[in-house]
Design an enzyme around this catalytic site. Structure first.
Site, PDB file in Angstrom:
ATOM      1  N   GLY A  35      77.908 -25.214  53.124  1.00 42.14           N
ATOM      2  CA  GLY A  35      78.059 -25.938  52.070  1.00 42.14           C
ATOM      3  C   GLY A  35      78.092 -27.468  52.116  1.00 42.14           C
ATOM      4  O   GLY A  35      77.333 -27.921  53.102  1.00 42.14           O
ATOM      5  N   HIS A  41      69.339 -29.110  52.987  1.00 43.78           N
ATOM      6  CA  HIS A  41      69.591 -27.791  52.885  1.00 43.78           C
ATOM      7  C   HIS A  41      68.652 -26.975  51.785  1.00 43.78           C
ATOM      8  O   HIS A  41      68.171 -25.905  52.203  1.00 43.78           O
ATOM      9  CB  HIS A  41      71.059 -27.570  52.564  1.00 43.78           C
ATOM     10  N   GLN A  65      83.472 -22.344  64.961  1.00 45.75           N
ATOM     11  CA  GLN A  65      82.708 -23.277  65.553  1.00 45.75           C
ATOM     12  C   GLN A  65      83.278 -24.783  65.437  1.00 45.75           C
ATOM     13  O   GLN A  65      82.405 -25.656  65.689  1.00 45.75           O
ATOM     14  CB  GLN A  65      81.268 -23.310  64.780  1.00 45.75           C
ATOM     15  N   LYS A 153      66.690 -29.901  62.349  1.00 51.32           N
ATOM     16  CA  LYS A 153      67.636 -31.001  62.879  1.00 51.32           C
ATOM     17  C   LYS A 153      68.622 -30.750  63.718  1.00 51.32           C
ATOM     18  O   LYS A 153      68.887 -31.384  64.907  1.00 51.32           O
ATOM     19  CB  LYS A 153      68.127 -31.646  61.483  1.00 51.32           C
ATOM     20  N   ASP A 154      69.126 -29.508  63.761  1.00 52.14           N
ATOM     21  CA  ASP A 154      69.920 -28.944  64.596  1.00 52.14           C
ATOM     22  C   ASP A 154      69.154 -28.012  65.549  1.00 52.14           C
ATOM     23  O   ASP A 154      69.281 -26.763  65.722  1.00 52.14           O
ATOM     24  CB  ASP A 154      70.819 -28.216  63.959  1.00 52.14           C
ATOM     25  N   SER A 190      75.044 -34.414  56.142  1.00 53.35           N
ATOM     26  CA  SER A 190      76.307 -34.762  55.294  1.00 53.35           C
ATOM     27  C   SER A 190      77.264 -35.993  56.227  1.00 53.35           C
ATOM     28  O   SER A 190      77.881 -36.745  55.395  1.00 53.35           O
ATOM     29  CB  SER A 190      77.254 -33.417  55.272  1.00 53.35           C
TER      30      SER A 190
END
Length: 283
Positions: A35, A41, A65, A153-154, A190
């Protein structure tokens, strides 16, 4: 924003919808999120739509996590707004389970991907990747999509997920979608909301340093260590408070590299004010 996106909250209802699509011969895509969505996203949904007839997006703030110093309760939750964004991007279904639905009483199983989850963010956030691997394994088995899309990105997270899917024979194709950036190169995140105007002006240095390093390393045979050390110093001079890591790794297994003599990835994490920014670039 009106939520017109159909939403299910139980695994049984999710599987019932997927079963209907399967009976119609449709290909199913899946985009897991926590979210607090931004344009990055939504690009994952757009990528999934190029690979599938129907796309499920999940919104689940995964408690397993979050580390001991990371405030799970403070993570932004805005399901109505997120559902509107996902529907506008073309998603067909939102899976928004509760914590008890994902982790019922007595839940006692953890998925740990060794090796590739060590170092980089794995050292900075102990237990993080076990939490990610466990919830992603559950989500993929709950929906059993044909394809699942994750952001580059991750990058360490993406490689952890690719490894667990291979090792556990989960029948899904994992697709990595390119990082979405602001015009000045800053990767969408974010966490960028934590930046003051002054810090926001400093933040693009992280991409400038990565692109400069990539140019110097690509095909040159140059030793990586002195260039990486100079890059970290450049970030500190630009105004970053600290650099958690700036490393050159093998693009597939994330083994450390002394030079870019094979497909490689530059990965960085640096702190600026309240934000910990991560980014990466292929070499």
């Amino acid at each position: 924003m009106t939520n017109c996106l159909p939403t299910v909250r139980s695994v049984a209802d999710l599987r019932a919808q997927v079963r209907v699509w399967r009976q119609d011969g449709l290909r199913v895509g899946f985009v897991p999120t926590m979210g607090a969505l931004h344009r990055g996203h939504l690009s994952l949904v757009e990528t999934a739509l190029t690979q599938a007839d129907r796309v499920i997006a999940s919104v689940f703030v995964n408690p397993s996590q979050f580390g001991p110093n990371e405030d799970f309760s403070a993570y932004p939750r805005q399901e109505t707004a997120d559902a509107g964004l996902l529907g506008g991007a073309g998603a067909h279904l939102l899976f928004a389970p509760t914590v008890p639905e994902m982790y019922p009483p007595g839940f006692a199983t953890t998925v740990t991907v060794t090796g590739i989850s060590s170092g980089l963010c794995g050292d900075i956030r102990p237990g993080h990747f076990a939490g990610v691997a466990t919830v992603v394994t559950k989500l993929l088995l709950q929906a059993l999509p044909d394809v699942a899309v994750f952001g580059e990105k991750d990058y360490q997270q993406l490689q952890v997920i690719r490894r667990l899917v291979r090792d556990l024979d989960i029948p899904v194709e994992v697709i990595g979608a390119p990082t979405v950036r602001e015009p000045d190169g800053l990767a969408l995140s974010s966490r960028n909301a934590y930046l003051s105007p002054e810090q926001r002006a400093i933040a693009p240095a992280i991409y400038r340093v990565l692109t400069g390093l990539a140019e110097r390393l690509r095909g040159s045979g140059a030793a990586a260590a002195p260039l990486l050390a100079a890059g970290a110093e450049d970030l500190l001079r630009a105004g970053f408070a600290s650099v958690d890591y700036l490393e050159l790794r093998d693009a597939e297994d994330l083994a450390p590299l002394a030079q870019a003599d094979r497909p490689a990835r530059l990965l960085v994490a640096a702190r600026l004010g309240k934000a910990r920014l991560i980014d990466n670039l292929g070499v």
